[in-house]
Structure formats: C-alpha cells, structure tokens
Motif scaffolding. Sequence first.
Motif, PDB file in Angstrom:
ATOM      1  N   TRP A   1     -19.380  40.857 -17.002  1.00 38.44           N
ATOM      2  CA  TRP A   1     -20.808  41.168 -16.877  1.00 38.44           C
ATOM      3  C   TRP A   1     -21.500  41.052 -18.237  1.00 38.44           C
ATOM      4  O   TRP A   1     -22.633  40.558 -18.328  1.00 38.44           O
ATOM      5  CB  TRP A   1     -21.018  42.582 -16.329  1.00 38.44           C
ATOM      6  CG  TRP A   1     -20.858  42.713 -14.850  1.00 38.44           C
ATOM      7  CD1 TRP A   1     -19.835  43.346 -14.200  1.00 38.44           C
ATOM      8  CD2 TRP A   1     -21.726  42.210 -13.822  1.00 38.44           C
ATOM      9  NE1 TRP A   1     -20.024  43.265 -12.830  1.00 38.44           N
ATOM     10  CE2 TRP A   1     -21.180  42.573 -12.580  1.00 38.44           C
ATOM     11  CE3 TRP A   1     -22.918  41.487 -13.843  1.00 38.44           C
ATOM     12  CZ2 TRP A   1     -21.780  42.254 -11.365  1.00 38.44           C
ATOM     13  CZ3 TRP A   1     -23.518  41.155 -12.644  1.00 38.44           C
ATOM     14  CH2 TRP A   1     -22.945  41.535 -11.414  1.00 38.44           C
TER      15      TRP A   1
ATOM     16  N   MET B   1     -28.518  42.448 -15.025  1.00 42.94           N
ATOM     17  CA  MET B   1     -27.128  42.301 -15.451  1.00 42.94           C
ATOM     18  C   MET B   1     -26.720  43.315 -16.506  1.00 42.94           C
ATOM     19  O   MET B   1     -25.577  43.758 -16.533  1.00 42.94           O
ATOM     20  CB  MET B   1     -26.879  40.872 -15.938  1.00 42.94           C
ATOM     21  CG  MET B   1     -26.844  39.884 -14.781  1.00 42.94           C
ATOM     22  SD  MET B   1     -26.463  38.206 -15.283  1.00 42.94           S
ATOM     23  CE  MET B   1     -24.694  38.185 -15.173  1.00 42.94           C
TER      24      MET B   1
ATOM     25  N   THR C   1     -24.479  38.566 -18.956  1.00 46.53           N
ATOM     26  CA  THR C   1     -25.801  38.986 -19.406  1.00 46.53           C
ATOM     27  C   THR C   1     -26.283  38.098 -20.541  1.00 46.53           C
ATOM     28  O   THR C   1     -27.418  37.620 -20.543  1.00 46.53           O
ATOM     29  CB  THR C   1     -25.748  40.448 -19.906  1.00 46.53           C
ATOM     30  OG1 THR C   1     -25.215  41.259 -18.885  1.00 46.53           O
ATOM     31  CG2 THR C   1     -27.129  40.937 -20.305  1.00 46.53           C
TER      32      THR C   1
ATOM     33  N   THR D   1     -24.809  35.697  -9.268  1.00 52.98           N
ATOM     34  CA  THR D   1     -25.280  34.870 -10.369  1.00 52.98           C
ATOM     35  C   THR D   1     -25.562  33.442  -9.913  1.00 52.98           C
ATOM     36  O   THR D   1     -26.607  32.868 -10.241  1.00 52.98           O
ATOM     37  CB  THR D   1     -24.244  34.896 -11.516  1.00 52.98           C
ATOM     38  OG1 THR D   1     -24.003  36.255 -11.873  1.00 52.98           O
ATOM     39  CG2 THR D   1     -24.747  34.124 -12.723  1.00 52.98           C
TER      40      THR D   1
END
Lengths: 95, 199, 466
Positions: free
Chosen positions: C303, C351, C307, C387
Amino acid sequence: MMTSAASKRFLRPCTWVYAALIALTCVTWLIGRLQLSGLSTALLVLALALLKGHLIGDWFMGLRAVRGLWRWAIVIWLIVPGALITLAFVLSYGN
Amino acid sequence: MNATDTDGQRSNEVASAYPPGDLAIWIFILAELLVFAVFFAAYAFTRMNHVELFNQYQATLNRDAALINTIALLTASYFVVRGVVAAREGDNALCARWTWAAIAMGAVFLVVKSAEYAHHFEAGINLRTNTFYMFYLSLTFFHFLHVILGMVILAAVALKAQRGGYSSADHTGVETGASYWHMVDLVWLVLFPLVYVMR
Amino acid sequence: MQYKSQAVAKPYFIAAIGLFVGQILFGLIIGLQYVIGDFLFPEIPFNVARMVHTNLLIVWLLFGFMGAAYYLVPEEAERELVSPGLAILMFWIFLVAGALTILGYLLVPYSGLAEMTGNSLLPTMGREFLEQPTITKIGIVIVALAFLFNVGMTVLKGRKTVVSLVLLIGLTGLALLFLFAFYNPDNLVKDKFYWWWVVHLWVEGVWELILGSILAFVLIKTTGVDREVIEKWLYVIIAMTLITGIIGTGHHFYWIGTPEYWQWWGSIFSALEPIPFFMMTVFAFNMVNRRRRNHPNKAAVLWALGTAVMAFLGAGVWGFLHTLSPVNYYTHGSQITAAHGHMAFYGAYVMIVLTMISYAMPMLRGREAANSNRSQVLEMWSFWLMTVSIVFITLFLTGAGILQVYLQRYSADPLPFMVVQDKIALFYWMREVAGVMFLIGLLTYIASFFVGGKEPEAVVAATEGA
C-alpha cells in the motif's frame, strides 16, 4: 590567526574568482547603462551571466571537486534556460 | 588536489560523488532552480510577442540599483565561502563573523530592492499594469523571498557557529547553508541581465 | 501496539471503511445516472447523489486521518494520548453529525434543509463540497479543535519528532483553512477565490503534509531505515509541496474574474506541483530498497509503495495534463477534471489511509505485527482490484474528456453539451463497469479482515533475509 597553507597566500583563489565576478558584473551593467541593444549584444550579456553562474557553481558551490552527475548539475541548469532564452531572443530578432 | 588548490569546498579531499552540504538541500536547490528556469523561459518567450512593450518598460528600471544589488549578493557569497573555509579550519568565531557579514550584505540587497519597489509603487505600478511589470515584479519578488530565506538559514548557521557548534571534522551544516545561499546568488546572476539588461 | 490509548484509532478506521462503502455505492449511482438520466428519480436526484458521494469521501478521509493521528502520535511522542475519552466522545459526535447530515441530504430537499438548520443566520451552504449545513460546519470545527488539542498536547508533552510535527502542522492547517468555509461573500469572484482556499489548499497543500508524515511513519516502521534519513526527505518534500502548492492555487483562478497575472503564477507554480510527488515516489522506493529488515506485513508495504506511485500519477501527471492555462482554457470543468479528481483522491488520500489501516489494524486487533498470510493475500488482491479499476476509471474519463473537449469546445462547429454527452456515453458505460470492479475490490478488502483470523501470523521466511 589562520594557519593553513591557503591563508599564507596573498590572495586566495576564491578571492580571484570574486574579483572576476565583480568585473564581469560591471561589464553587464555598462551595457545596460548604455542601453545597447541588438541580438549579439543581448547574447553576449547572457553568455557573461552563464559564465558567472559557472564560476559560482564550480568555485563557490564547490562542484569542481565533485565527480559524476552532480559535477554538472549547475552547468546543465545554466545551459537549459540559457538555450531557451537564446532561442527566444533569436526568434524575436528574426521577426 | 590539495588544500591550497580550490579554496572552494572539500578542498582537502579526493573528488566526492556528492556536492558539499546535506544531499537533501541539493535536491531542494535543484527543485528551486527548476522553478526559476521555467520562470525565465516564460519571460523570454512572452517577451518574444511583446518586444516593444518589454524594451519600453525595461528602460524604466534602475540598473544602478541592480548593480549595487548584484555586488551585494556576490560579496555575500564570497563572505559565505570564507565562512566555510573558517569552519573547515575549526575556527567557529571567524566562521560566525564571515557569515554575519554575508547576512549584512543580504540586508543591503533587501534595502535597495525595497527602495526600488517603493519607487515603482509610488508610480502606481502593480502586477496588473502590463505584462512586463507582471514578470518583473513576480520574478524579483519571488527571488526577494529567497534572499530572506537564505538569510534565515545563514543566521541559523552563524548562531550555531557562535556557540561553537562546528568543527573541522563536522561542518556539514555550514556547507548546507552556504550551498543554499549560493543558489540565491546564482539565480540573481541570470535574473539581472535577463530582466534589466537584455533587449 | 505499544500504548493502550492507540486503541482509539480502531473505531475511526472502522467508520472510515464503512463510509467508504457508502461513497462507492453513491458513486455507482451517479455513474449510472450519467447514462440513464432518470435512474432512481425522483428519490435520489443526481445533484444529491453527487453531493453524498463527495461529502462521504471527505468525511471518511477525515476519519482516516484522525485515526491515523491517534495511532501514530502516541508512538512518536512515546506517551499515552492526553485524553482517550475525549477522542472516543469526538468520534461519536462526528459520526452522528455526519450521519444526520447525509440523511438530511437524502430525505429533505436541500433548500428545506437550509431552512431547517437556520442557514439564513450565517449563510454558508450551497457551495460545492461545502454543502454541509452551517450547524454541521460548526460541529466539524469543534471536533477538529478537540482533536487538535488532544493530539497537540500529546506531542508537546512527549517526544517531538519531525514526523509528528509535520503531521501536526498539516492537521492545524486543515482546521484553520476550513474556517474559510464560513466566509461567504456576495461577490461571486471573491466567493470562488476563497472557496479554493479551503478546497485547493487542503488537497494540494496541508493534506500533502499529512500524507507525507503518515507515509514516513509507515516507512520508518516497516523498513527500519534510519529516522534521520527519512526525516530529511520529509523536509524537502513538504518544502517543495508548499512552494508549488500555495501559489499553485492560481490554477483555479484562471477563469473566475481574477487579474491576468494568475494565469502565469498558476501555470508556472502548479506545473511544478508534480515534483514533490515525484520525490515521494523516489523516496518510498529508495527506502524500501535500503530496508534493514523485511517486515512481515507485506500488504502495508505494498500500500505504501502504491500510494507513492498512484499519487504521482493521479495528482502529479493527471494534474499537470490540464494545469497550464492555455490548455485549461479548453479543458476546465470537463471530464478531464473528473479523471484527475478520481485518480488523485484515490492515489494520494484513499491509499494513504488504507496504508495506515493496513499497518495498524493487525496490532489494533491484537496481532504482533501482521495478519495471517491468507488475510494478506486477499488484501493484496483487493489492492490490485481497486487500483487497476481506478486506473481504468481514469483512462475512460480521460477518453471521454478529450472527446468532450474536442466536440464541445475545440472543433470548428462546437456541439451543445447534451449532444456531446450522448456521443461519449460509451465511455461512461465502461467507467461504470470499472466502478463495479472497484466495488468488488472494496468488498474483497473488507473480506480480508474476516479471513484467516485463526491462522498464525505471517512471518518473514529466513531465506528472504536481506
């Protein structure tokens, strides 16, 4: 007070660079004072500025003693806007 | 290469892969330089379409003031270099003195530039007057803010030096502040001819 | 979990995820209303559903930020939260106020809601994203003040780190800039001008500080890289964010009646707004490559890296696409804006909140450091589903936007708005399909909290040692 080898010299290298920067600045100022125009004059003034920038980068910022990409960081920075400004002036005189 | 050779930074070391000072400040310097480069190019290409206007109003600028200011910044940069040399030699008091002298030259710049601004504002000139003044005021004022920031950073260096905070082994902080200040100087060296002189 | 009071983060995270589901459901509703105009009419008109979609996003991200702060600050300050009780009380106040506001949107006509809540006493309603009744806005300020007090005192009384100070500056800025929501001048130019001080200076200013500090925190924890290295990067990133982001506000001032110089200021400074995001990407990958340990919570690291990449693409690249004023002249308020908005909000803020939840939730639920392998695998599936879906939503909206701009504004014979909308309906259908994929991803994400609970915690295999 200072004991290093450098301090014993009459003038340090950085002092020479400083004197050169001041001298070049006076040339630029004089051209401005006389309001000289024309493409070659403008580009000469720009070239002096880029040279001065190079002196700052090399001697004052110490990039002379750096290897690899960082060595050229300031040079590249000077060349890119320098080239764009040159292009713009050449085109404006071409019109 | 030896200690007498460059007087610049890191003179007594073999060529380094990284510039003097903290690497983070160099990333920051590059980003700042990019902002100014974009600004310079925008100026030059806008001028292309308004040559008459730019030449006419450039003539109203005070080149003598710009000369004094260029000398002030160059002198400040020179003093900063001497401050770094002093720090490298472990002389904190001398480093502080050179750095304060550099800050004083920065103050000269601010005073002269403010006088120029006052003159323009008295004449009723502002960002909306025309495209040339928009660029002139924006560019110089953005640089003006950088001079102030540079002085703040140098003051932090000078104060730490006064407390004896650096040594010949550890003076990265001085080099970090010095590198930022030289960037402020460098930008002005291009700004001065571009906005005040080239026509 | 090192400090008991960090536990207050848990309800905040749960509420955030719950509201996230609501946001996506309403997103699907308006996505369908793009192509089937009278879907759910008159029960849920488009303007109401859109308001719910955007307001829920903001509210759940705020829940996420607050939860993240309550988890992060005690660990950074090395002490318990000043008042866990206050944090829980504020949680309920915020949740109830938020729920009542959303119900108000859905059950009462907007003008009726304005009347009911006494908007005429201090008119603040009726502006995009700031539609909340004045009384809700006052509630938000009270919650924010109590939250800042709680977090701020904890930082001041404990260890002060760069991460917690940057977070605190970001949160304080968030609260202060929200005060412009109460400034509602009659002059429309001024109204728009200061409206952006909330909207832009939040998402392209102070929120980025919050994002940077949370990312730095998770990277310190998961990579074991020296705090000083990470803090240095954080300094540079936030300095660049503020330089470009604050004056970059000008890219919203092109066509609202402000002086011409904003064209230049806005174009130049906002063109450089991708730089801090790019630095963040380099930073995150650099830190993970230099890691001193392999953290068992692989999902959290995924993650974090996600991001960094998606924030750069969504906020940086898609923002740059239409930020220069000559381009924006044609593209403003088109589907290009919507494309940018979706990917930027997901990549940067959704995110980062999910990164923090992914990192903290296992500990909040009594694990040592990470969930079981099974749970993590499912979570990583949800990462990719959501995503990839958002990438497709963005691409379809970009396609729709390019076509829209061409047909409606650029071509020799521009077509009317609604005619163009009909011509780009295919893109809207594909976007809706990608939206359904996103919902599946989100449900998978929620499911990952409920699987593998009894299985042993994931550990780093010895052979993997770096």
